[in-house]
Structures are given as C-alpha cells and as structure tokens.
Design a protein around this motif. Structure first.
Motif, PDB file in Angstrom:
ATOM      1  N   THR A   1       1.157   6.850  11.724  1.00  0.00           N
ATOM      2  CA  THR A   1       0.579   5.605  11.214  1.00  0.00           C
ATOM      3  C   THR A   1      -0.914   5.772  10.951  1.00  0.00           C
ATOM      4  O   THR A   1      -1.672   6.126  11.852  1.00  0.00           O
ATOM      5  CB  THR A   1       0.789   4.461  12.232  1.00  0.00           C
ATOM      6  OG1 THR A   1       2.186   4.322  12.476  1.00  0.00           O
ATOM      7  CG2 THR A   1       0.242   3.152  11.686  1.00  0.00           C
ATOM      8  N   PRO A   2      -1.366   5.523   9.719  1.00  0.00           N
ATOM      9  CA  PRO A   2      -2.782   5.721   9.360  1.00  0.00           C
ATOM     10  C   PRO A   2      -3.634   4.522   9.791  1.00  0.00           C
ATOM     11  O   PRO A   2      -3.974   3.666   8.980  1.00  0.00           O
ATOM     12  CB  PRO A   2      -2.726   5.853   7.835  1.00  0.00           C
ATOM     13  CG  PRO A   2      -1.554   5.004   7.439  1.00  0.00           C
ATOM     14  CD  PRO A   2      -0.564   5.098   8.562  1.00  0.00           C
ATOM     15  N   GLU A   3      -3.964   4.470  11.066  1.00  0.00           N
ATOM     16  CA  GLU A   3      -4.665   3.306  11.625  1.00  0.00           C
ATOM     17  C   GLU A   3      -5.970   3.024  10.889  1.00  0.00           C
ATOM     18  O   GLU A   3      -6.299   1.868  10.597  1.00  0.00           O
ATOM     19  CB  GLU A   3      -4.944   3.536  13.119  1.00  0.00           C
ATOM     20  CG  GLU A   3      -3.682   3.746  13.977  1.00  0.00           C
ATOM     21  CD  GLU A   3      -2.855   2.487  14.120  1.00  0.00           C
ATOM     22  OE1 GLU A   3      -3.334   1.413  13.709  1.00  0.00           O
ATOM     23  OE2 GLU A   3      -1.734   2.575  14.638  1.00  0.00           O
ATOM     24  N   ASP A   4      -6.739   4.071  10.592  1.00  0.00           N
ATOM     25  CA  ASP A   4      -8.042   3.871   9.937  1.00  0.00           C
ATOM     26  C   ASP A   4      -7.874   3.257   8.549  1.00  0.00           C
ATOM     27  O   ASP A   4      -8.606   2.337   8.171  1.00  0.00           O
ATOM     28  CB  ASP A   4      -8.805   5.199   9.830  1.00  0.00           C
ATOM     29  CG  ASP A   4      -9.321   5.671  11.186  1.00  0.00           C
ATOM     30  OD1 ASP A   4      -9.359   4.847  12.115  1.00  0.00           O
ATOM     31  OD2 ASP A   4      -9.680   6.857  11.297  1.00  0.00           O
ATOM     32  N   ALA A   5      -6.905   3.774   7.796  1.00  0.00           N
ATOM     33  CA  ALA A   5      -6.685   3.259   6.442  1.00  0.00           C
ATOM     34  C   ALA A   5      -6.241   1.798   6.477  1.00  0.00           C
ATOM     35  O   ALA A   5      -6.684   0.982   5.664  1.00  0.00           O
ATOM     36  CB  ALA A   5      -5.645   4.110   5.716  1.00  0.00           C
TER      37      ALA A   5
ATOM     38  N   GLU B   1      10.190  11.894   1.929  1.00  0.00           N
ATOM     39  CA  GLU B   1      11.571  11.443   1.789  1.00  0.00           C
ATOM     40  C   GLU B   1      11.802  10.143   2.555  1.00  0.00           C
ATOM     41  O   GLU B   1      12.433   9.204   2.058  1.00  0.00           O
ATOM     42  CB  GLU B   1      12.510  12.538   2.301  1.00  0.00           C
ATOM     43  CG  GLU B   1      13.966  12.336   1.945  1.00  0.00           C
ATOM     44  CD  GLU B   1      14.790  13.564   2.299  1.00  0.00           C
ATOM     45  OE1 GLU B   1      15.456  14.119   1.407  1.00  0.00           O
ATOM     46  OE2 GLU B   1      14.764  13.974   3.482  1.00  0.00           O
ATOM     47  N   ARG B   2      11.250  10.088   3.780  1.00  0.00           N
ATOM     48  CA  ARG B   2      11.396   8.874   4.588  1.00  0.00           C
ATOM     49  C   ARG B   2      10.604   7.716   3.971  1.00  0.00           C
ATOM     50  O   ARG B   2      11.083   6.583   3.915  1.00  0.00           O
ATOM     51  CB  ARG B   2      10.902   9.131   6.016  1.00  0.00           C
ATOM     52  CG  ARG B   2      11.133   7.960   6.959  1.00  0.00           C
ATOM     53  CD  ARG B   2      10.853   8.359   8.380  1.00  0.00           C
ATOM     54  NE  ARG B   2       9.457   8.749   8.557  1.00  0.00           N
ATOM     55  CZ  ARG B   2       8.981   9.306   9.659  1.00  0.00           C
ATOM     56  NH1 ARG B   2       9.780   9.569  10.672  1.00  0.00           N
ATOM     57  NH2 ARG B   2       7.711   9.618   9.757  1.00  0.00           N
ATOM     58  N   GLY B   3       9.396   8.023   3.466  1.00  0.00           N
ATOM     59  CA  GLY B   3       8.604   6.988   2.805  1.00  0.00           C
ATOM     60  C   GLY B   3       9.301   6.445   1.571  1.00  0.00           C
ATOM     61  O   GLY B   3       9.288   5.230   1.315  1.00  0.00           O
ATOM     62  N   MET B   4       9.935   7.347   0.802  1.00  0.00           N
ATOM     63  CA  MET B   4      10.667   6.927  -0.387  1.00  0.00           C
ATOM     64  C   MET B   4      11.854   6.042  -0.027  1.00  0.00           C
ATOM     65  O   MET B   4      12.128   5.036  -0.687  1.00  0.00           O
ATOM     66  CB  MET B   4      11.171   8.155  -1.165  1.00  0.00           C
ATOM     67  CG  MET B   4      10.088   8.912  -1.895  1.00  0.00           C
ATOM     68  SD  MET B   4       9.408   7.919  -3.252  1.00  0.00           S
ATOM     69  CE  MET B   4       8.015   8.937  -3.727  1.00  0.00           C
TER      70      MET B   4
ATOM     71  N   LEU C   1      -1.021  -4.951   5.996  1.00  0.00           N
ATOM     72  CA  LEU C   1      -0.475  -4.818   4.650  1.00  0.00           C
ATOM     73  C   LEU C   1       0.756  -3.919   4.726  1.00  0.00           C
ATOM     74  O   LEU C   1       0.719  -2.847   5.348  1.00  0.00           O
ATOM     75  CB  LEU C   1      -1.521  -4.193   3.720  1.00  0.00           C
ATOM     76  CG  LEU C   1      -1.232  -4.257   2.221  1.00  0.00           C
ATOM     77  CD1 LEU C   1      -1.267  -5.697   1.722  1.00  0.00           C
ATOM     78  CD2 LEU C   1      -2.257  -3.432   1.454  1.00  0.00           C
ATOM     79  N   VAL C   2       1.867  -4.361   4.151  1.00  0.00           N
ATOM     80  CA  VAL C   2       3.078  -3.534   4.133  1.00  0.00           C
ATOM     81  C   VAL C   2       2.742  -2.202   3.466  1.00  0.00           C
ATOM     82  O   VAL C   2       2.143  -2.169   2.390  1.00  0.00           O
ATOM     83  CB  VAL C   2       4.215  -4.252   3.378  1.00  0.00           C
ATOM     84  CG1 VAL C   2       5.405  -3.318   3.168  1.00  0.00           C
ATOM     85  CG2 VAL C   2       4.654  -5.497   4.151  1.00  0.00           C
ATOM     86  N   HIS C   3       3.106  -1.101   4.125  1.00  0.00           N
ATOM     87  CA  HIS C   3       2.676   0.211   3.627  1.00  0.00           C
ATOM     88  C   HIS C   3       3.785   1.242   3.787  1.00  0.00           C
ATOM     89  O   HIS C   3       4.665   1.106   4.635  1.00  0.00           O
ATOM     90  CB  HIS C   3       1.426   0.685   4.385  1.00  0.00           C
ATOM     91  CG  HIS C   3       1.634   0.765   5.871  1.00  0.00           C
ATOM     92  ND1 HIS C   3       1.576  -0.339   6.691  1.00  0.00           N
ATOM     93  CD2 HIS C   3       1.914   1.817   6.674  1.00  0.00           C
ATOM     94  CE1 HIS C   3       1.803   0.019   7.940  1.00  0.00           C
ATOM     95  NE2 HIS C   3       2.016   1.322   7.957  1.00  0.00           N
ATOM     96  N   PHE C   4       3.703   2.286   2.982  1.00  0.00           N
ATOM     97  CA  PHE C   4       4.671   3.378   3.007  1.00  0.00           C
ATOM     98  C   PHE C   4       3.900   4.694   2.906  1.00  0.00           C
ATOM     99  O   PHE C   4       2.889   4.780   2.212  1.00  0.00           O
ATOM    100  CB  PHE C   4       5.669   3.234   1.858  1.00  0.00           C
ATOM    101  CG  PHE C   4       6.363   1.892   1.849  1.00  0.00           C
ATOM    102  CD1 PHE C   4       7.448   1.646   2.666  1.00  0.00           C
ATOM    103  CD2 PHE C   4       5.884   0.865   1.044  1.00  0.00           C
ATOM    104  CE1 PHE C   4       8.072   0.405   2.675  1.00  0.00           C
ATOM    105  CE2 PHE C   4       6.490  -0.379   1.038  1.00  0.00           C
ATOM    106  CZ  PHE C   4       7.592  -0.613   1.868  1.00  0.00           C
ATOM    107  N   LEU C   5       4.407   5.705   3.620  1.00  0.00           N
ATOM    108  CA  LEU C   5       3.670   6.965   3.764  1.00  0.00           C
ATOM    109  C   LEU C   5       4.304   8.088   2.937  1.00  0.00           C
ATOM    110  O   LEU C   5       5.530   8.230   2.899  1.00  0.00           O
ATOM    111  CB  LEU C   5       3.630   7.378   5.242  1.00  0.00           C
ATOM    112  CG  LEU C   5       3.147   6.308   6.237  1.00  0.00           C
ATOM    113  CD1 LEU C   5       3.137   6.871   7.648  1.00  0.00           C
ATOM    114  CD2 LEU C   5       1.774   5.794   5.850  1.00  0.00           C
TER     115      LEU C   5
ATOM    116  N   ALA D   1       0.851  -1.197   0.000  1.00  0.00           N
ATOM    117  CA  ALA D   1       0.000   0.000   0.000  1.00  0.00           C
ATOM    118  C   ALA D   1       0.884   1.243   0.000  1.00  0.00           C
ATOM    119  O   ALA D   1       1.816   1.338   0.808  1.00  0.00           O
ATOM    120  CB  ALA D   1      -0.917   0.001   1.217  1.00  0.00           C
ATOM    121  N   LEU D   2       0.615   2.167  -0.897  1.00  0.00           N
ATOM    122  CA  LEU D   2       1.313   3.456  -0.948  1.00  0.00           C
ATOM    123  C   LEU D   2       0.301   4.515  -0.519  1.00  0.00           C
ATOM    124  O   LEU D   2      -0.624   4.837  -1.266  1.00  0.00           O
ATOM    125  CB  LEU D   2       1.839   3.720  -2.360  1.00  0.00           C
ATOM    126  CG  LEU D   2       2.749   2.613  -2.941  1.00  0.00           C
ATOM    127  CD1 LEU D   2       3.210   2.988  -4.346  1.00  0.00           C
ATOM    128  CD2 LEU D   2       3.941   2.350  -2.040  1.00  0.00           C
TER     129      LEU D   2
END
Length: 672
Positions: A354-358, A406-409, A377-381, A345-346
């Motif tokens: 952390t987007p708990e709801d999503a 930048e950190r998500g990338m 699901l493995v996710h990046f912000l 998930a991107l």
C-alpha cells in the motif's frame, strides 16, 4: 476430485477464528513470505475465509498451495499442513495408477502439480495435463513446459499481423491496429466490434513520465489474456521521440480492444489517452486538448459514457506536484458532479505494498474521486516491468512484479464491471458552459472597457464645458480637445491547417469580438460553440449566426484625440433626444448618458455572474485556473458596483479553489 480453491477453503476452515486472523496477518508480512508478494491489509481486514482464498489464488496462482503451507508451518499448524499434503499425494498416486485422468483435473490443480510434485522425485507428464477449462478464470495458468506451443496457438493470428520489436524473454510485438482519423481525434482499433457485447470506457490522465503508456499496454495485454508464462508482450502505444517535458503522446487517442469478450473480461475496452496537460507547449495547447475531448464526447458515433477516469501517478510520490495538481484540476473541471464516483487513482511503479505516502499526498491535495471505507481515494496498484527481459537472476522478481499488475488489473476491471457508467450529457454541457463563460467574459471585458472609455470621454467633456463655457459661448469656433472612442479591426495570428482554423468570430451588427481566443475548430460561425439555436450567446444584441464572420482579425477598442466645438458637442448629445430631454442642459444630458452606461455595465456583470453560477451548479471542479483568473476580474467589477452578496459568493469560490489555483499558477510561472 476437489478444485484447489475448494481444498484451500476446507484447509482454512480447519483453523479457529483466532488462528484464521493470525493467518491473514502472516499474509501481510514480507519477512515471513520471503520473496512472495504480500496481500495488503485493506484487502484482508474484512475478508471471510472464501474471500481470503480468492485473494490467495489471485495473488499466488499456481504457488498458492506452497504459500499456504509455508504460513501454516510458521504457525506450527503441522497437522493442517499434513492434510493439505495428503491431498497432493492422493493426486500423485492416482496419476501413477491411471485411475485419474488428467482431463478430470482443474487448471489450478495442474498448475499446483507443476510446482509441488517435483519434490517427490517423479514428474508426471505435465504436457498431458489439461490446459483449458471453463472454471474460474483466475485459476487458469498455462504450464511452463507448454508455453511455446500455447503462445503459437493462442496468439498466432495476432503475431502474424504485428511487428516484432525484439526477441527474447519475452518476445515483444508492436500491434498494428486499424487507425482512423475522425475530426481532430485518432482512433486505433484491435478486433471487430460486437454490438451485442458490453463495452467499458476509461479516460486516463497523468503527468508525463508517470507510466501511462505502459499502463495502456498492460490493459491491452490483460484484456487479451496474456500470462507471464506465455513469454510474450504486445504494445499498442507507439512511442514518439520527444523531450521528457513534452508528452510523447501527440494527440488525444482512443484505443478500442474488441474480440476478447468472455475470454478474460466480460466486456470490451475503450481507452481514451490524453497527452500530458501542462507540457512545454503551454496553456493554448491545453485548451486544444479540452476542445478535442469535447469533440469526442459530443460526437454521435463515439464515446457517450465513461465508466472510470483514471488519475495516473507513481507510487513513490510523497506530494502531488504543482504540475500534477494542474493536470487533475484541468480535467476534473471538464466534468459534471455525477462523475466523482467514477474517478480512481491508478498507481504505477508499485511493489504491491500500500503506497501510504502517495495516498496521503492525494488526500492533502483534496483530490476528488471515489472513496473507500478508509476515506481514501479508491486506488489500484500496477508495476511497470512487464516488458523487461528476464534472466535467471531477475525472473523471480519480474514474475512477482507481473503478479502485482495482474492483481491490480483484476481489481480494477472488477471495479469497472460494478461501476455505474456516467452519461456524458452533463459533461458536454459543462464544456459548452465553460467555453461560453470564457467567451462571454472576454467579450464583457471589451464592452466594459468601451463603457469606461465612454465614461472617461464624458468626464473630459464635462470638465471642458465647465472650464471653457464662457469662451465657447463668446466664440462658437472655440474648440476643446477630448478623447474619441472608436473600433478597429486588428490582425491576429491565425490560419487554416488540417482540421483547425484558428481565428476570431466577430459580429457585423454589434461590431464586437464574440469568440477569441480559443476558437480553433469551427470553420464557420454557425459551428462555433458560442452559437446556440442559430443565435450568438455573447454579443450585445444576441444576433443571428449568419450576421457573424470568422476571420484572422478581431475588433479592439481604440481612442484618438479630437477637437470639438460647443456646437459639435450639442449636436451629438441633442440628436435623437425627445423634447423633454432637449430642454435639459448639455451637462444634464451628459450625466444622463453616464447613468445609462452604469446601468449597462451592471447588466453585463450580472449576465456573466449568472454564467458562473450555472457552472458551479453542474461542474465537479467549479474553478479551474482559467476561471480563477476571471474571478479576480469579476470580484473587482462587482465591488465597483457594490454588489455585496455576489462579491461574497465569488470570494468563497475563490477561497475554495485558491490553493489549487496557486499551484497551477506556480507551475506555469516557475515550473517549466
């Protein structure tokens, strides 16, 4: 002189285990950090001191020392703060005395001095500080004072080949990549491909409005090494002015970014952008998109493996919409089961928390993909404000937003580097199987309809014979009215344009429609997906490809009322019969033909059931919405022939995907 990472590691080693856990807790608290981004709990929970230093430097960059000192003061660890400050003072004194050359400093030390030394009242000549180094890429950050010259020197060539869209902070440029059309697809390339360098491929899928286009631009800028301090932003996606419900990306586009390997990333990037499935152009548009992905994956010169499938959605969602479910299911239904560990998930429009709801919404929707230690699901912000104009009031907030992306990338590209690429051989087979299943079922429905019409005709004839048998014997000219089944060529809406030829592939021998609808790319029957090794996989006799045509018409079953005498009926049912059959009564011959038709119907149903079984074995998502519609038909017909075990398996498949399918059907019926 130690690098900042080494000094921070030494500082954390000053803390006992309990104090270190307390320190990590402080890194997660927005109230304590006051304006600085937090680091998610999941990234710190199992982090040792070295890993924690890496997270701190990646998140705060040149402000890393300042954040560490802030937390240590909150924890009343003033002795540790003094030791860290002493290190900064040592650097300052060495610079003043000339005993330390700026060439000996690491980039992170230079960056730290920019933010920390001004408090001493004297500024070293930061324009003389070393700007580049072969040290850890995560520590490299150009200084604010040299950003203009840095921008000009680093990106001069790229800027000269781009179009300036706006000037300000940042300057925004539209890249002008090399653009090529191959088949029904578009390829846009920046730089020159080096066959000796690794390449990673990403397929992005998302609903219109999730920020997919901005995410692509962010991937490109990150690959090129663009930093916040460069005060510049490049865009590769060209926006088209359309309504929000209609995707702004008009085609499946392949972006290739070459020439930056081993500068920011150890590989080049291929980004496959798909338009939003389920926009206002309907299911037929979705079929075309699937076909274009199919063309891409089976092309000799294009994408043969995928490193990641990115499901793009916004951080603020608390449920996966019917449209989003349809989009995700439509795409995952194209792939084999081996791709599941590469689906992530991107999450866009994120504040870094952390987007708990999503994540709960993705779990509730049973979204398939790679899972982390929390079974999420493995996710990046990512944040979506990189190209926003900066002012005195917004600069700090926009810099923090930049750091989130930048950190998500960094984490996403680390995942790409470690992930095992999945060969698309299985995917191509899934796509072929799905096309053939659909064509087979469509053909099957026509053939079963023909059988049922013939059965109805036999029943009418039997009833007429029983009712009027005596009259027909006395009067050879006595007639009865029955239905006659025949085939007719029916015009369809089709034609040729650009790379498309919308039409129907039909068999001249069997007088059947073999592929319609959905045959949009093949200009000749032999190129159609239903052909295999030169033969049709659909029509009754599995005829040669050369016995087929592709035209703007299809075969349809029709009935007409005709009058028959007893002799007419006898001739029809006794012609070509062997002696044994000729001795049977007319009614017995009618019953024999009825049984033959039943057997043929069972054979056809068994054939399509085998296709569905094959798809279930290789597909990640074995029942997309289109297949679900066919399941209803199959279950009904299997019930008629009392194939209990097959019905049971089909119903299990239907139940397993029922909620997903209902969501898609709700979307198509009510969601527009």
């Amino acid at each position: 002189m130690m690098a900042d990472k080494e000094k921070l590691l030494k500082t954390l080693k000053e803390l006992g285990d309990e104090a270190f856990e307390d320190f990590k807790w402080h890194l997660q608290q927005p109230d304590i950090l006051e304006g600085f981004s937090t680091i998610p709990k999941c990234d710190l929970e199992k982090a040792c001191r070295r890993d924690t230093v890496d997270e701190i430097v990646q998140t705060y960059n040149h402000q890393a020392v300042e954040v560490v000192k802030k937390i240590l003061k909150t924890m009343n660890k003033n002795d540790v703060v003094e030791k860290l400050s002493a290190h900064v003072e040592e650097i300052q004194q060495s610079l003043r005395s000339g005993s330390l050359s700026t060439d000996e400093l690491f980039p992170a030390q230079c960056s730290s001095l920019v933010s920390i030394l001004p408090s001493s009242g004297k500024h070293p000549d930061v324009n003389d500080l070393k700007k580049n180094s072969a040290s850890d890429e995560a520590l490299q950050r150009p200084l604010p004072e040299v950003k203009a010259s840095n921008k000009a020197q680093t990106y001069e060539d790229i800027i000269s080949k781009s179009i300036q869209m706006s000037s300000g902070s940042p300057d925004v440029y539209q890249l002008r990549p090399k653009e090529e059309k191959f088949g029904t697809l578009t390829r846009k390339t920046v730089g020159e491909k080096n066959l000796n360098k690794k390449n990673k491929s990403i397929l992005l899928v998302g609903e219109t409005g999730t920020g997919k286009s901005i995410l692509i631009n962010a991937l490109v800028n990150y690959t090129m090494g663009v930093k916040f301090e460069n005060n510049i932003w490049f865009e590769i996606v060209e926006e088209e002015k359309r309504s929000q419900s209609e995707s702004q990306t008009s085609d499946v586009i392949v972006y290739q970014i070459f020439g930056f390997e081993d500068k920011t990333l150890p590989f080049s990037l291929t980004i496959i952008d798909t338009p939003g499935y389920g926009d206002i152009r309907g299911i037929e548009r979705d079929v075309i998109i699937s076909q274009r992905l199919f063309d891409l994956f089976r092309s000799k010169d294009e994408v043969h493996e995928i490193d990641a499938v990115g499901l793009v959605l916004q951080a603020g969602v608390n449920r996966v919409s019917d449209r989003q479910k349809y989009i995700f299911d439509s795409v995952t239904s194209l792939f084999g089961k081996d791709i599941e560990k590469n689906i992530v998930a991107l999450i866009t429009h994120s504040d870094g928390i952390t987007p708990e709801d999503a994540l709960k919404a993705l779990k509730a929707a049973n979204t398939k993909g790679a899972k982390n230690e929390k079974n999420q699901l493995v996710h990046f912000l990512f944040n979506n404000r990189q190209n926003k104009q900066r002012t005195e009031e917004t600069k700090v907030a926009l810099e923090n937003a930049w750091r989130v992306t930048e950190r998500g990338m960094k984490r996403f590209t680390d995942f790409l580097e470690k992930s095992k690429p999945q060969q698309l051989i299985t995917t191509v087979e899934v796509l072929k199987a799905r096309i053939r299943i659909t064509a087979c079922i469509q053909n099957l429905q026509d053939r079963i309809q023909l059988i049922e019409l013939k059965q109805n005709k036999i029943q009418q004839t039997e009833e007429a014979l029983k009712k009027h048998e005596q009259e027909m014997k006395k009067n050879k000219e006595f007639t009865v009215e029955v239905d006659e089944v025949y085939k007719k060529k029916e015009k369809i809406d089709g034609g040729r344009w650009l790379f498309f030829y919308k039409g129907a592939v039909t068999c001249n021998i069997c007088k059947e429609t073999c592929h319609y609808p959905g045959c949009t790319k093949a200009w000749y029957p032999e190129h159609c997906e239903v052909m295999k090794d030169g033969y049709c996989t659909v029509c009754t006799r599995k005829c040669r490809a050369e016995d087929h045509v592709k035209e703007k018409w299809r075969y349809v079953n029709k009935i007409r009322k005709v009058k028959k005498t007893l002799e007419d009926v006898k001739q029809k049912y006794e012609k070509n019969k062997v002696d044994r059959e000729q001795k049977k009564s007319l009614l017995e011959n009618l019953q024999t033909e009825m049984e033959e038709l039943k057997s043929e119907k069972i054979q056809l149903l068994t054939e399509v059931y085998q296709h569905v079984e094959q798809l279930e074995q290789i597909a990640l998502n074995d029942s997309s919405w289109s297949t679900h519609v066919h399941l209803d038909f199959l279950i009904e017909k299997m019930n008629e022939i009392k194939a209990t075990e097959k019905v049971k398996k089909l119903e299990e498949m239907k139940r397993r995907e029922d909620e997903r399918t209902k969501a898609a059907m709700r979307y198509y019926m009510f969601g527009r």
